[in-house]
Design an enzyme around this catalytic site. Structure first.
Site, PDB file in Angstrom:
ATOM      1  N   ASP A   1       0.649  -0.996   0.199  1.00 23.97           N
ATOM      2  CA  ASP A   1      -0.011  -0.237   0.089  1.00 23.97           C
ATOM      3  C   ASP A   1       0.720   1.237   0.176  1.00 23.97           C
ATOM      4  OD1 ASP A   1      -2.169   1.767   0.186  1.00 23.97           O
ATOM      5  OD2 ASP A   1      -1.660   1.512   2.461  1.00 23.97           O
TER       6      ASP A   1
ATOM      7  N   ASP B   1      -1.390   6.435  -6.763  1.00 24.43           N
ATOM      8  CA  ASP B   1      -2.241   5.784  -5.148  1.00 24.43           C
ATOM      9  C   ASP B   1      -1.815   4.152  -5.974  1.00 24.43           C
ATOM     10  OD1 ASP B   1      -2.587   4.323  -2.516  1.00 24.43           O
ATOM     11  OD2 ASP B   1      -4.491   5.585  -2.844  1.00 24.43           O
TER      12      ASP B   1
END
Length: 452
Positions: free
Chosen positions: A157, A337
């Site tokens: 992440d 992201d």
């Protein structure tokens, strides 16, 4: 006096004939046994050859494996980790099927023919899919902790910076089905005990700091991580997810306890030469991806890499001018992201963008649909001072149904972070091989190879 002697040879002839017959029978039996053995060998070789041919067809023709990626992973001087991707499209389709909403969406499609939905009350609020279901994408890869290498499935992440795993001391429901870290089984465990709580969009988890040997691919290093003992605040996402913990690939300012992110710590300990990692998401396989740590594997992209300077060392964010059809946002903040499955935009901006594009918002579902060959959909443009990045509809549309006319989900969704903040998620990273460079405070882009 002459004697008349008669000899009866009939019995001898009979015995001889019997012997001959017996010999012939024995020879026939031997021949039959030999033939039988050869027949068995024939059958064996036939099955062997047929099996080999069948395996070849399965492995190389019907379901060919990408041997090129294996070659790259085995010969690269960098660490390459293959991971599985669970995206929003899969979760939405699962919910649609569970609640039998297919006909509901089909009726909504009639907007394109009549301008009205025929049955606006086919769905209800209880059938909803949350925004997180649409926005989140999870990249699962494996790593180990402890000298005994306890295995865990991690999410990689870029929006967080700590590493955490569920502890053997965790008794909450979510931990029941997970791989749990047991410090008692590791001789290299070092106690810390500092209590912490982490907040995510999907909820919170809490636990305490520990230190042990972490192994990612062939890299082993001592690292301070979090043993999570309470996941109740992270439900139901944690129980439903296929992961055990999270490896944060964000910046130190995002971390709890001021811990250096994994990639930076690897460089600190001289395990890698560059504090760099990259993502390659093959266009032809929506469920696979590859994370490279410590350098750039040039076999994943074509053309030249271009770099953009970060505007803040918190997220991987840059300043770009955005052109969505007739709409323009100058100097927008674009966050790159890995944890977002869509392109996100402020609600007000997106409502204006969708006007006149024949895009339908499905009631009770955070789902925008259109026909897959919709000619009104524009190519999106993202401009910096020196570079232009484009995103064609083929990258931000995902086919979900075919009712004689192909129906696609639009992977551009409303998320209100700040007025001019956008997220470049999976659709953008699937077109552009992406470099995250801690050393130079930049992100780099190049056209990803559609197929290796």
């Amino acid at each position: 006096m002459a004697l008349s002697i008669k000899e009866d040879f009939s019995s001898a002839f009979a015995k001889n004939e019997s012997a001959v017959n017996s010999s012939t029978f024995n020879n026939n039996m031997k021949t039959w046994k030999i033939q039988k053995r050869f027949q068995i060998l024939y059958v064996f070789f036939f099955l062997l050859i047929t099996g080999a041919l069948f395996y070849y067809l399965i492995d190389n023709v019907l379901f060919p494996k990408n041997k090129k990626i294996n070659e790259i992973m085995n010969t690269s001087k960098h660490v390459i980790i293959g991971f599985s991707i669970e995206n929003s499209h899969d979760r939405i389709m699962k919910t649609v099927k569970q609640h039998r909403l297919k006909n509901y969406i089909k009726e909504s499609l009639k907007f394109f023919k009549t301008g009205l939905t025929q049955k606006p009350h086919l769905g209800n609020a209880g059938d909803s899919v949350t925004l997180n279901d649409v926005a989140n994408v999870m990249y699962y890869g494996e790593a180990q902790i402890g000298d005994n290498k306890q295995k865990f499935a991690f999410i990689f992440d870029t929006g967080s910076a700590n590493l955490w795993v569920p502890s053997a001391q965790c008794n909450t429901i979510g931990c029941k089905t997970k791989n749990l870290y047991d410090s008692n089984k590791s001789k290299t465990y070092e106690k810390d005990g500092t209590k912490v709580e982490m907040n995510y969009v999907s909820g919170t988890v809490s636990g305490f700091f520990s230190k042990d040997i972490v192994t990612i691919a062939n890299l082993s290093f001592p690292y301070k991580f979090i043993e999570v003992t309470d996941t109740n605040g992270f439900e139901p996402a944690y129980t439903l997810g296929q992961f055990d913990g999270i490896v944060g690939l964000g910046w130190k300012d995002l971390s709890i306890g001021s811990v250096d992110p994994v990639v930076v710590e690897l460089k600190n300990q001289n395990k890698i030469e560059q504090a760099v990692f990259t993502f390659y998401l093959p266009f032809d396989d929506k469920h696979k991806g590859y994370l490279t740590i410590g350098g750039i594997e040039d076999r994943f992209y074509e053309g030249q890499l271009t770099y953009e300077k970060l505007n803040h060392d918190l997220y991987w964010q840059v300043d770009l001018d955005l052109h969505f059809g007739n709409l323009t946002v100058e100097k927008a903040t674009a966050i790159v992201d890995s944890g977002t499955s869509s392109i996100t935009a402020p609600t007000e901006f997106l409502n204006k963008f969708f006007e006149g594009l024949d895009v339908v918002k499905i009631p009770f579902l955070p789902l925008y649909i259109t026909t897959c060959n919709n000619p009104k959909l524009p190519t999106l443009e993202f401009r910096s001072a020196t570079n232009v990045y484009t995103l064609e509809p083929e990258y931000y549309l995902q086919q979900i149904f075919d009712f004689g006319i192909s129906l696609c989900m639009v992977s551009i969704i409303p998320v209100d972070l700040n007025k001019n903040t956008f997220i470049l998620g999976d659709p953008f990273m699937r077109k552009y091989f992406t470099v995250f460079d801690y050393d130079n405070h930049t992100v780099g882009f190049a056209l990803a190879k559609k197929k290796l």
